[in-house]
Design a protein around this motif. Structure first.
Motif, mmCIF file in Angstrom:
data_model
loop_
_atom_site.group_PDB
_atom_site.id
_atom_site.type_symbol
_atom_site.label_atom_id
_atom_site.label_comp_id
_atom_site.label_asym_id
_atom_site.label_seq_id
_atom_site.Cartn_x
_atom_site.Cartn_y
_atom_site.Cartn_z
ATOM 1 N N PHE A 87 0.835 -1.206 0.000
ATOM 2 C CA PHE A 87 0.000 0.000 0.000
ATOM 3 C C PHE A 87 0.865 1.250 0.000
ATOM 4 O O PHE A 87 0.631 2.175 -0.780
ATOM 5 N N SER B 184 -7.182 0.481 0.489
ATOM 6 C CA SER B 184 -6.343 1.129 1.492
ATOM 7 C C SER B 184 -6.056 0.114 2.584
ATOM 8 O O SER B 184 -6.836 -0.807 2.807
ATOM 9 N N ALA C 99 -4.585 -0.264 6.697
ATOM 10 C CA ALA C 99 -4.258 0.506 7.897
ATOM 11 C C ALA C 99 -4.072 -0.423 9.076
ATOM 12 O O ALA C 99 -4.682 -1.494 9.148
ATOM 13 N N VAL D 22 -4.918 -0.973 12.773
ATOM 14 C CA VAL D 22 -5.883 -0.510 13.750
ATOM 15 C C VAL D 22 -5.744 -1.363 14.997
ATOM 16 O O VAL D 22 -6.104 -2.517 14.997
ATOM 17 N N ARG D 23 -5.187 -0.831 16.025
ATOM 18 C CA ARG D 23 -5.071 -1.500 17.310
ATOM 19 C C ARG D 23 -4.595 -2.950 17.168
ATOM 20 O O ARG D 23 -5.207 -3.885 17.678
ATOM 21 N N GLY D 24 -3.483 -3.133 16.469
ATOM 22 C CA GLY D 24 -2.901 -4.462 16.367
ATOM 23 C C GLY D 24 -3.444 -5.290 15.223
ATOM 24 O O GLY D 24 -2.882 -6.320 14.882
ATOM 25 N N VAL E 26 -6.298 -3.741 8.685
ATOM 26 C CA VAL E 26 -7.588 -3.680 8.014
ATOM 27 C C VAL E 26 -7.379 -3.204 6.590
ATOM 28 O O VAL E 26 -6.812 -2.144 6.364
ATOM 29 N N LYS F 191 -9.359 -2.256 3.178
ATOM 30 C CA LYS F 191 -10.672 -1.943 2.591
ATOM 31 C C LYS F 191 -10.493 -1.848 1.093
ATOM 32 O O LYS F 191 -9.494 -1.298 0.626
ATOM 33 N N THR G 73 -6.058 5.065 9.176
ATOM 34 C CA THR G 73 -5.038 5.817 9.894
ATOM 35 C C THR G 73 -5.271 7.322 9.791
ATOM 36 O O THR G 73 -5.161 8.043 10.781
ATOM 37 N N GLU H 240 -0.279 -2.387 21.811
ATOM 38 C CA GLU H 240 -1.016 -1.809 20.704
ATOM 39 C C GLU H 240 -2.319 -1.147 21.125
ATOM 40 O O GLU H 240 -2.884 -0.370 20.395
#
Lengths: 329, 297
Positions: free
Chosen positions: A235, A282, A284, A286-288, A291, A293, B137, B192
């Motif tokens: 990405f 995309s 990303a 996110v908290r470990g 994700v 999309k 993000t 995290e």
């Protein structure tokens, strides 16, 4: 007359699945139950299978308006389970807006276990009302790869996001341990509400911006680490939007003659595919979780794209076997 | 005796009024206006309405929170507009984007604003839940940056000016605790899962509650600020000029648009907050892929 048998615990549309680890690190099913309209099939195990494969099916190949499916899955410590489907999950028309077709999945993945859920897209027909809830509870060291995608319907018949409503919810939780409640890692809710009015912007198909499919891939856990890194690095390596080629013609010629590595040529083909299929994506952290999309103009384009990404990186086949990616190739 | 004196005094005043009215009529006649009936009727002096002690403060803070000079740094973010322009050129349309953005922002964030206003004591929990629900993000960065700015505004500027009424003191202490949690989370970046992130939505709801805003006002100001930020971004991205921006801001479409989404999300539970325009996640998430950028989101 009172029945002498104990009441049946099996309810329509309910199912339950337990995968555990046999000696010699072979995953197998210790429990598989299901009731109409849900159907589960598992091919007979082989000695060298990397994960136990289960087909998640419905009688008649789809869910009729008002069907309620509820599947509980338990993946025991260190076991590996792959779930696939056989073609799109069709959701047929509901006779009224209040009749909701539901599919619910509750998954518990125990220590060091892994689940790979790569189904075909859900295909909601015109006038359907669908609600999907998938909840994954992850213990320490558990891994999950989950794909959730929905298409515009029977595009060959001219359908273009013509269902009444579609909602998809994916939640990842950490397992509760030592009296501490589990914590939510990720909640991915998508609500596609049919047409909110007659104005152009309020039509769902307009809101979907010419996409025929949109979806989410969520990765978490140690087994998914390399795949997650791969997606993030691909990405961030995407060509910049609006960038211009400042090379002179001479340099372009030199560069085009340069030998490119296999990976570079794969990337070039993939970028061409993204362009042709109008695929936007995309990735990303996110908290470990990672994700991804994506959305594309064609269902096939999205399928080829995701299959190509998984194949190029290769760890899904390595950990779960080739069959796990049946729906995306 | 006093009665008689009063009587003669009021008689004198009435005479004076008659005299003044006579002169007014004469002056109007000179101008060519017919004598108007409204002027002749004596008007009672307008008194400044008397408020209780809370309401003027609430109105005052309503204006502060809706002011574009509120130092949240919103101008640095375009909420996907810049990326939308790059992806949809040459068919970009601001009205379409505005409709999508309103719908998407309301369905993902407004339930958290309303929930924090209803239960400001659940601020930390709402913040954590929202953090788990933001899927990109860039969007997360925008939300956290503005949320932290709002928390600083509260601590440095607002908190001294709000009298601690008993029904608000609980929420104020919760906010203090939350700020402390955030500071500790920043110093111990373990693993995290952050202990607190300070997203804009829940903080806005909680602070609006503390300064006495009604729930409906809170929702309206929150959504209106979003529209204002989009318009300001559009002006700076040279889509149109400031007069057109004001025209859009004042338009019936924007008023109805905001009212519609508030109505739609009024009773939405936070568990049911989610994306209603999937492509918005893609636009916002791909903002980082732009070759040139003037905004942070």
């Amino acid at each position: 007359m009172i029945s002498p048998f104990p009441p049946s615990s099996s309810r329509p549309g309910n199912g339950s699945l337990t995968a555990h680890l046999l000696p010699h690190s072979i995953s197998a099913l210790s429990k598989i139950t299901f009731q109409y309209p849900l159907k589960l099939i598992s091919p007979s195990p082989s000695a060298n299978q990397k994960s136990v494969l289960v087909f998640l099916l419905t009688y008649g190949g789809g869910l009729v308006g008002g069907d309620q499916v509820h599947l509980n899955i338990d993946v025991k410590p260190k076991a590996r389970l792959s779930i696939v489907t056989q073609g799109h999950t069709k959701v047929f028309k509901s006779t009224s807006r209040d009749i909701v077709t539901r599919q619910r999945l509750d998954v518990s993945i125990e220590m060091g276990a892994a689940l790979c859920l790569l189904p075909d897209p859900v295909q909601p027909f015109e006038g359907s009302v669908y609600e999907q809830v998938q909840k994954f509870t992850l213990a320490d060291g558990a891994s999950v790869c989950l794909l959730d995608w929905v298409s515009a319907g029977r595009t060959a018949r001219g359908e273009d996001w013509d269902f009444h409503a579609w909602s998809g919810r994916n939640e990842l939780w950490t397992a509760s341990a030592k009296g501490e409640a589990g914590r939510m890692l990720v909640r991915d809710n998508v609500f596609l509400d049919g047409n909110l009015g007659s104005e152009k912007e309020r039509l769902l198909k307009h809101r979907m911006q010419n996409m025929s499919i949109c979806g989410t891939l969520i990765l978490n856990g140690p087994l998914m680490e390399s795949l997650a890194v791969f997606f993030i690095s691909e990405f961030s390596g995407l060509p910049r939007i609006g960038a211009r080629d400042f090379r002179s013609q001479a340099n372009v010629d030199i560069d085009s003659e340069r030998k490119i590595s296999r990976q570079e040529s794969w990337r070039r083909d993939r970028l061409q595919l993204e362009k042709d299929a109008g695929l936007l994506w995309s990735a990303a952290k996110v908290r470990g979780c990672t994700v991804i999309k994506f959305g594309a103009r064609t269902v096939e384009g999205a399928r080829i794209w995701i299959g190509s990404m998984l194949k190029e990186e290769g760890s899904i086949s390595e950990h779960f076997g080739e069959e796990a990616t049946l729906c995306v190739r | 005796m006093t009665n008689e004196a009063d009587c003669s005094q009021s008689q004198a005043i009435e005479n004076e009024i008659a005299d003044l009215e006579q002169r007014l009529r004469a002056a109007k006649a000179r101008l060519g206006h017919p004598p108007s009936e409204a002027i002749t009727a004596s008007t009672p002096p307008i008194e400044l309405p008397h408020h209780d002690t809370l309401k003027p403060t609430a109105t005052h803070f309503l204006f502060l929170l809706s002011d574009s000079a509120l130092p949240l740094g919103s101008f640095a973010f375009s909420s996907g507009l810049e990326s939308y322009l790059a992806h949809s050129r040459p068919n970009s349309s601001f009205p379409s984007f505005l409709t999508y953005s309103l719908s998407s922002y309301a369905s993902t964030t407004l339930p958290f604003v309303l929930a924090a206003h209803r239960n400001p004591e659940k601020l930390a929990e709402l913040d954590d839940t929202l953090d788990a629900s933001i899927m990109c993000t860039v969007g997360r960065r925008a939300s956290v940056a503005q949320g932290r700015a709002l928390l600083s505004i509260w601590e440095r500027s607002f908190s001294g000016a709000v009298s601690a009424r008993p029904e608000r003191s609980e929420a104020i202490s919760q906010l203090k605790e939350f700020a402390l949690l955030l500071r500790n989370a920043a110093s111990t970046t373990s693993g995290e899962l952050p202990a607190a992130s300070a997203h804009l939505g829940p903080l806005f709801g909680a602070i609006a509650f503390i300064v006495g805003l009604e729930r409906q006002e809170t929702a309206y100001v929150f959504m209106l600020s979003h529209v204002k930020a989009l318009l300001s971004a559009a002006v700076r991205a040279s889509m149109f000029g400031p007069y057109h921006a004001q025209k859009v801001l004042a338009s019936v479409e924007v008023q109805e648009g905001i009212r519609d989404v508030i109505q739609r999300e009024w009773n939405t539970k936070v568990e049911d907050a989610g994306q209603s325009v999937p492509v918005m996640d893609l636009w916002i998430g791909r903002h980082e892929m732009l070759y040139s950028r003037i905004f942070n989101s």
